[in-house]
Design an enzyme around this catalytic site. Structure first.
Site, PDB file in Angstrom:
ATOM      1  N   SER A 198     -19.081  -3.583 -43.784  1.00  0.00           N
ATOM      2  CA  SER A 198     -18.008  -2.943 -44.549  1.00  0.00           C
ATOM      3  C   SER A 198     -18.119  -1.423 -44.518  1.00  0.00           C
ATOM      4  O   SER A 198     -19.190  -0.854 -44.287  1.00  0.00           O
ATOM      5  CB  SER A 198     -18.052  -3.407 -46.003  1.00  0.00           C
ATOM      6  OG  SER A 198     -18.020  -4.807 -46.078  1.00  0.00           O
TER       7      SER A 198
HETATM    8  N1  SAH Z   1     -21.424  -7.690 -46.772  1.00  0.00           N
HETATM    9  C1  SAH Z   1     -21.424  -7.585 -45.321  1.00  0.00           C
HETATM   10  C2  SAH Z   1     -20.017  -7.620 -44.777  1.00  0.00           C
HETATM   11  C3  SAH Z   1     -19.915  -8.765 -43.867  1.00  0.00           C
HETATM   12  S1  SAH Z   1     -18.342  -9.231 -43.251  1.00  0.00           S
HETATM   13  C4  SAH Z   1     -22.194  -6.368 -44.849  1.00  0.00           C
HETATM   14  O1  SAH Z   1     -22.611  -5.548 -45.675  1.00  0.00           O
HETATM   15  O2  SAH Z   1     -22.433  -6.245 -43.649  1.00  0.00           O
HETATM   16  C5  SAH Z   1     -18.121 -10.777 -44.062  1.00  0.00           C
HETATM   17  C6  SAH Z   1     -19.151 -11.837 -43.829  1.00  0.00           C
HETATM   18  O3  SAH Z   1     -18.722 -12.992 -44.559  1.00  0.00           O
HETATM   19  C7  SAH Z   1     -19.303 -12.283 -42.384  1.00  0.00           C
HETATM   20  O4  SAH Z   1     -20.637 -12.170 -41.990  1.00  0.00           O
HETATM   21  C8  SAH Z   1     -18.866 -13.745 -42.393  1.00  0.00           C
HETATM   22  O5  SAH Z   1     -19.573 -14.575 -41.507  1.00  0.00           O
HETATM   23  C9  SAH Z   1     -19.121 -14.132 -43.828  1.00  0.00           C
HETATM   24  N2  SAH Z   1     -18.355 -15.286 -44.289  1.00  0.00           N
HETATM   25  C10 SAH Z   1     -17.074 -15.631 -44.004  1.00  0.00           C
HETATM   26  N3  SAH Z   1     -16.755 -16.782 -44.599  1.00  0.00           N
HETATM   27  C11 SAH Z   1     -17.848 -17.187 -45.296  1.00  0.00           C
HETATM   28  C12 SAH Z   1     -18.144 -18.313 -46.115  1.00  0.00           C
HETATM   29  N4  SAH Z   1     -17.247 -19.281 -46.356  1.00  0.00           N
HETATM   30  N5  SAH Z   1     -19.371 -18.393 -46.668  1.00  0.00           N
HETATM   31  C13 SAH Z   1     -20.310 -17.424 -46.456  1.00  0.00           C
HETATM   32  N6  SAH Z   1     -20.091 -16.356 -45.680  1.00  0.00           N
HETATM   33  C14 SAH Z   1     -18.881 -16.228 -45.102  1.00  0.00           C
END
Ligand code: SAH
Length: 211
Positions: free
Chosen positions: A61
């Site tokens: 993010s």
């Molecule tokens: N907080 C992260 C942002 C990651 S982007 C950071 O600081 O880098 C969002 C993430 O959510 C992705 O890695 C994706 O795989 C995950 N995601 C999407 N759907 C999900 C679900 N149902 N359960 C857990 N994680 C999920």
């Protein structure tokens, strides 16, 4: 001061200009080396206020939004027991680990989860527990939480997350598909107070099987 601590301080200063003013949050943003959360070829962009690809179609993010969501929790009075959904690179989890006492984080893509876990170990952050699983279900055995932060956008508020909030607790999430809004939900007994904030852009919170 080395190159990266200088860059961290500059990044914190940049988001401060955008309204992230809480000193604890700014300190965390300044101290976590964001270049360790992206691939080496993108390291030169790590201290810019932008989202970046982390593989598997996912993104780390934008620092501003990481700061914003964290600040909302701090201002609500949260100090511990924070659940993050969507570990991704582990960057937001590392920030949460610096700000709150006990942090939990769930990721559906095993490969990302394993790399994120290693990154936090390398930084000696031991108050963040991670697991591979489906975030729509929260993390029931660790509930209830003082706060839950969702870093991928669901089309509707996951029922399990509302149930796993402590009375008085707060849930912060991007809500929607094409058009997303940052939403906070505060629990008051069996009542949930929903407040809509600014427009945001996150990858979707995927339903169904983990990967
Ligand atoms: N907080 C992260 C942002 C990651 S982007 C950071 O600081 O880098 C969002 C993430 O959510 C992705 O890695 C994706 O795989 C995950 N995601 C999407 N759907 C999900 C679900 N149902 N359960 C857990 N994680 C999920």
């Amino acid at each position: 001061m080395n190159q990266f601590t200088r860059s961290g301080a500059a990044l914190a200063n940049q988001v401060k200009g955008l309204g992230i003013t809480n000193p604890v949050v700014l300190d965390a943003l300044a101290s976590i080396p964001r270049h360790l959360f992206v691939e080496q070829v993108l390291a030169h962009k790590a201290y810019e206020n932008t989202a970046l690809p982390i593989g598997q179609g996912q993104t780390i993010s934008q620092p501003y939004i990481v700061g914003k969501m964290t600040q909302i929790l701090v201002e609500h009075g949260v100090t511990s027991n924070v659940l993050e959904i969507g570990t991704g690179s582990g960057y937001q989890a590392a920030i949460l680990g610096r700000v709150f006492k006990n942090v939990f984080s769930v990721e559906r893509i095993r490969q990302l989860q394993l790399i994120a876990k290693r990154r936090l170990q390398k930084l000696d952050i031991y108050n963040v527990q991670m697991k591979h699983g489906d975030g729509w279900l929260g993390w029931e055995s660790k509930a209830p939480f003082d706060a839950i932060i969702v870093t991928a956008a669901p089309s509707s508020i996951p029922a399990a997350l509302k149930e796993q909030l402590k009375d008085g607790g707060i849930l912060v999430l991007p809500l929607g598909t094409e058009n997303q809004t940052l939403v906070t939900v505060t629990r008051q007994g069996d009542e949930y107070l929903e407040v809509h904030h600014e427009a945001v852009k996150f990858v979707p919170l995927v339903s169904g099987d983990t990967a």
